[in-house]
Design a protein around this motif. Structure first.
Motif, PDB file in Angstrom:
ATOM      1  N   ALA A 120       0.901  -1.158   0.000  1.00  0.00           N
ATOM      2  CA  ALA A 120       0.000   0.000   0.000  1.00  0.00           C
ATOM      3  C   ALA A 120       0.932   1.199   0.000  1.00  0.00           C
ATOM      4  O   ALA A 120       1.740   1.365   0.918  1.00  0.00           O
ATOM      5  N   THR A 121       0.851   1.985  -1.058  1.00  0.00           N
ATOM      6  CA  THR A 121       1.853   3.028  -1.298  1.00  0.00           C
ATOM      7  C   THR A 121       1.217   4.370  -1.604  1.00  0.00           C
ATOM      8  O   THR A 121       0.280   4.450  -2.406  1.00  0.00           O
ATOM      9  N   THR A 125      -5.870  11.472   3.935  1.00  0.00           N
ATOM     10  CA  THR A 125      -6.980  11.412   2.986  1.00  0.00           C
ATOM     11  C   THR A 125      -6.424  11.396   1.566  1.00  0.00           C
ATOM     12  O   THR A 125      -5.619  12.261   1.200  1.00  0.00           O
ATOM     13  N   GLY A 126      -6.832  10.393   0.795  1.00  0.00           N
ATOM     14  CA  GLY A 126      -6.361  10.304  -0.588  1.00  0.00           C
ATOM     15  C   GLY A 126      -6.253   8.856  -1.037  1.00  0.00           C
ATOM     16  O   GLY A 126      -6.655   7.936  -0.333  1.00  0.00           O
ATOM     17  N   LYS A 127      -5.700   8.696  -2.226  1.00  0.00           N
ATOM     18  CA  LYS A 127      -5.603   7.360  -2.805  1.00  0.00           C
ATOM     19  C   LYS A 127      -4.252   6.727  -2.503  1.00  0.00           C
ATOM     20  O   LYS A 127      -3.258   7.416  -2.330  1.00  0.00           O
ATOM     21  N   TYR A 128      -4.253   5.414  -2.442  1.00  0.00           N
ATOM     22  CA  TYR A 128      -2.996   4.667  -2.387  1.00  0.00           C
ATOM     23  C   TYR A 128      -3.071   3.570  -3.432  1.00  0.00           C
ATOM     24  O   TYR A 128      -4.137   3.296  -3.989  1.00  0.00           O
ATOM     25  N   TYR A 129      -1.940   2.958  -3.730  1.00  0.00           N
ATOM     26  CA  TYR A 129      -1.937   1.911  -4.745  1.00  0.00           C
ATOM     27  C   TYR A 129      -0.889   0.868  -4.400  1.00  0.00           C
ATOM     28  O   TYR A 129      -0.138   1.023  -3.439  1.00  0.00           O
ATOM     29  N   CYS A 130      -0.864  -0.206  -5.165  1.00  0.00           N
ATOM     30  CA  CYS A 130       0.155  -1.235  -4.976  1.00  0.00           C
ATOM     31  C   CYS A 130       1.298  -0.993  -5.954  1.00  0.00           C
ATOM     32  O   CYS A 130       1.082  -0.865  -7.156  1.00  0.00           O
ATOM     33  N   ARG A 131       2.519  -0.927  -5.417  1.00  0.00           N
ATOM     34  CA  ARG A 131       3.686  -0.655  -6.255  1.00  0.00           C
ATOM     35  C   ARG A 131       3.883  -1.718  -7.336  1.00  0.00           C
ATOM     36  O   ARG A 131       4.321  -1.418  -8.446  1.00  0.00           O
ATOM     37  N   PHE A 132       3.533  -2.964  -7.014  1.00  0.00           N
ATOM     38  CA  PHE A 132       3.765  -4.053  -7.975  1.00  0.00           C
ATOM     39  C   PHE A 132       2.621  -4.191  -8.986  1.00  0.00           C
ATOM     40  O   PHE A 132       2.788  -4.798 -10.037  1.00  0.00           O
TER      41      PHE A 132
END
Ligand SMILES: [Cu+2]
Length: 110
Positions: free
Chosen positions: A66-67, A91-98
């Motif tokens: 979770a990045t 507050t905001g979006k996160y994503y997966c680095r892979f």
């Protein structure tokens, strides 16, 4: 005289209890569970209070993260959990680095 001291002590304890209740209302100390499975964060959107912990559990056969670029990154290895302590500016979006298509969202609530 003694009862006066007792009353002040009782008043002080009451004030401390009220202050503790107020600070609990502002900042949580709970855990918010997010499952990571089939390349998806579930739930994708979570609401959290400052001081709460987001706990991701990886049920996929490969690693995730979770990045938030430039802010923080939580490793979520196969079969393990990743933890993030929520702060005021999360507050905001996160994503997966892979797997950059994997996205989640945090909303900090008070
Ligand atoms: Cu991933």
């Amino acid at each position: 005289m003694i009862s006066g001291v007792m009353n002040r002590r009782k008043l002080l304890l009451t004030a401390i209890a009220v202050a503790a209740a107020r600070s609990r209302a502002r900042a949580g100390n709970g855990t918010i569970q997010v499952t990571v499975e089939n390349l998806t964060f579930t739930p994708a959107k979570v609401e959290a209070q400052i001081g709460e912990t987001i706990e991701w559990t990886n049920k996929d056969p490969f690693d995730h993260t979770a990045t938030v670029d430039g802010e923080w990154e939580v490793a979520i290895p196969v079969g393990e959990k990743g933890l993030h302590l929520v702060t005021a500016n999360d507050t905001g979006k996160y994503y997966c680095r892979f797997h950059p298509n994997m996205q989640g969202q945090i909303k900090v609530v008070t």
